[in-house]
Scaffold this motif. Structure first.
Motif, PDB file in Angstrom:
ATOM      1  N   GLN A 111       3.169   7.112   0.774  1.00 27.82           N
ATOM      2  CA  GLN A 111       4.290   7.650   0.004  1.00 27.82           C
ATOM      3  C   GLN A 111       4.593   9.112   0.336  1.00 27.82           C
ATOM      4  O   GLN A 111       5.732   9.562   0.204  1.00 27.82           O
ATOM      5  N   HIS A 112       3.564   9.875   0.783  1.00 25.80           N
ATOM      6  CA  HIS A 112       3.803  11.278   1.126  1.00 25.80           C
ATOM      7  C   HIS A 112       4.785  11.425   2.286  1.00 25.80           C
ATOM      8  O   HIS A 112       5.385  12.499   2.473  1.00 25.80           O
ATOM      9  N   HIS A 120       1.146   3.649  -2.015  1.00 27.00           N
ATOM     10  CA  HIS A 120       0.446   4.887  -2.383  1.00 27.00           C
ATOM     11  C   HIS A 120      -0.197   5.572  -1.177  1.00 27.00           C
ATOM     12  O   HIS A 120      -0.398   6.792  -1.192  1.00 27.00           O
ATOM     13  N   GLU A 121      -0.486   4.802  -0.132  1.00 22.29           N
ATOM     14  CA  GLU A 121      -1.145   5.377   1.043  1.00 22.29           C
ATOM     15  C   GLU A 121      -0.187   6.131   1.956  1.00 22.29           C
ATOM     16  O   GLU A 121      -0.609   7.035   2.685  1.00 22.29           O
ATOM     17  N   ASN A 148       8.773  12.647  -4.578  1.00 22.04           N
ATOM     18  CA  ASN A 148       8.927  13.396  -3.333  1.00 22.04           C
ATOM     19  C   ASN A 148      10.290  14.069  -3.208  1.00 22.04           C
ATOM     20  O   ASN A 148      10.670  14.518  -2.120  1.00 22.04           O
ATOM     21  N   ASP A 160       7.609   0.937  -7.722  1.00 25.64           N
ATOM     22  CA  ASP A 160       6.731   1.962  -7.154  1.00 25.64           C
ATOM     23  C   ASP A 160       7.471   2.835  -6.152  1.00 25.64           C
ATOM     24  O   ASP A 160       7.309   4.066  -6.130  1.00 25.64           O
ATOM     25  N   LYS A 188       9.642   5.266  -7.899  1.00 25.91           N
ATOM     26  CA  LYS A 188       8.807   6.313  -8.522  1.00 25.91           C
ATOM     27  C   LYS A 188       8.414   7.370  -7.496  1.00 25.91           C
ATOM     28  O   LYS A 188       8.556   8.574  -7.738  1.00 25.91           O
ATOM     29  N   TYR A 189       7.956   6.915  -6.339  1.00 27.25           N
ATOM     30  CA  TYR A 189       7.537   7.869  -5.307  1.00 27.25           C
ATOM     31  C   TYR A 189       8.730   8.564  -4.656  1.00 27.25           C
ATOM     32  O   TYR A 189       8.605   9.685  -4.154  1.00 27.25           O
ATOM     33  N   ASN A 215       0.834  -1.211   0.000  1.00 25.61           N
ATOM     34  CA  ASN A 215       0.000   0.000   0.000  1.00 25.61           C
ATOM     35  C   ASN A 215       0.865   1.257   0.000  1.00 25.61           C
ATOM     36  O   ASN A 215       0.603   2.214   0.727  1.00 25.61           O
TER      37      ASN A 215
END
Length: 320
Positions: A59-60, A56-57, A102, A94, A97-98, A54
């Motif tokens: 990654q910030h 994407h949840e 960021n 992934d 990418k993140y 997860n």
């Protein structure tokens, strides 16, 4: 310096966390469950709940980091390809990418010597050795594909790949599997254990990672070893003896064991058996594939040298 870590609660991860905290780094650790990191009591460690499934949840949370160290992976050598695709290849792509999205500057990927293991001996090779067509395990194959995708990515992030050999030390899981086979009477040397292999103490890998944080350059691919090749029988006998286990002298020739492992794998996949096969090509290679690596590059580029000697590593294992 702020460093984001995956796999920080694992066998290698614990040593890496300890090493980086000694350098007074601020660590942000991905954890599936905060309880797994209860042993860490340090204000410089921040826990981020999440998984590789997860990204994407969370990654910030990568925003503001200077470095990402990606160690997390299923370190198992038998299973469905879909697991390796999702948790090794897709997760790595992934995360890279993140990392770029960021604006993190550096991505350190912990790979494995298994990316090069097929049927050929790997003696006195360096990082210029080409990938095989098909590694002898899904683990090695997935790590190989992940390496390729990292290196081929147009990302502007500095990407460093470290390839440890067999990682040993206190709490290494492989020793329990070997002890179990010895006690069950199913362990056998291959070619009398005379094969030359390489290993690396867990704290030496942690040292290499700490050096890569500051000195690693984009697209560096570096082997990490103890710089001390040994015969398989000597190493595994020494390691198991720290636990009071003596390994019998039973031995099989590799030319017999290799087809047995291949046929066993084939039958297990065709019949879709749920338990692990008694022997796989990777199991066989683990104790019988000759391999030694030149580590001039990691010495020259990172200034690496082992911080834990062979004897010191064995003495530490006696105390557990």
């Amino acid at each position: 310096m702020k460093i984001f870590i995956t796999g920080g609660t694992g066998f290698l991860g614990k040593s890496v966390v300890k090493r980086l905290l000694a350098d007074n780094k601020e660590l942000h650790m991905l954890v599936r469950s905060p309880e797994k990191a209860e042993h860490i009591n340090n204000s410089n460690v921040n826990l981020i709940k999440g998984t590789l499934e997860n990204i994407h949840e969370w990654q910030h949370k990568l925003a503001g980091m200077d470095v990402v160290i990606h160690m997390a992976a299923p370190v198992v050598f038998w299973g469905k390809w879909s697991m390796y695709q999702k948790l090794v290849i897709d997760a790595t792509v992934d995360l890279l990418k993140y990392t770029e999205m960021n604006k993190v500057k550096k991505f350190i990927y912990i790979s494995s010597e298994s990316v090069l293991q097929d049927k050929k001996d790997l003696l006195n090779i360096d990082e210029s050795c080409p990938y095989p067509k098909e590694p002898n395990s899904y683990y090695g194959k997935s790590k190989m594909i992940a390496e390729k995708k990292i290196l081929e990515s147009p990302s502007k992030v500095e990407r460093i790949i470290l390839r440890p050999t067999f990682i040993w030390g206190n709490e290494v899981a492989a020793i329990q599997a070997m002890i179990s086979k010895v006690k069950q009477g199913t362990f056998s040397w291959i070619d009398h254990g005379n094969t030359i292999i390489e290993m690396v103490h867990v704290d030496n890998v942690a040292e290499a990672i700490a050096l890569a944080v500051h000195k690693g350059k984009d697209k560096d691919v570096l082997f990490v070893t103890d710089d001390n090749p040994k015969k398989a029988k000597e190493f595994f006998t020494d390691m198991l003896s720290t636990q009071g286990i003596a390994i019998p002298d039973k031995s099989l020739p590799r030319f017999i064991a290799r087809p047995v492992a291949s046929v066993t794998e084939f039958m297990w996949r065709v019949l879709k058996l749920k338990n692990d096969p008694p022997i796989t090509r990777f199991d066989l290679a683990f104790v019988s594939m000759p391999r030694s690596y030149r580590i001039d590059q990691i010495k020259n580029k990172l200034g690496y040298k082992p911080v834990v000697s062979y004897q010191e590593g064995l003495e530490r294992m006696k105390k557990i």
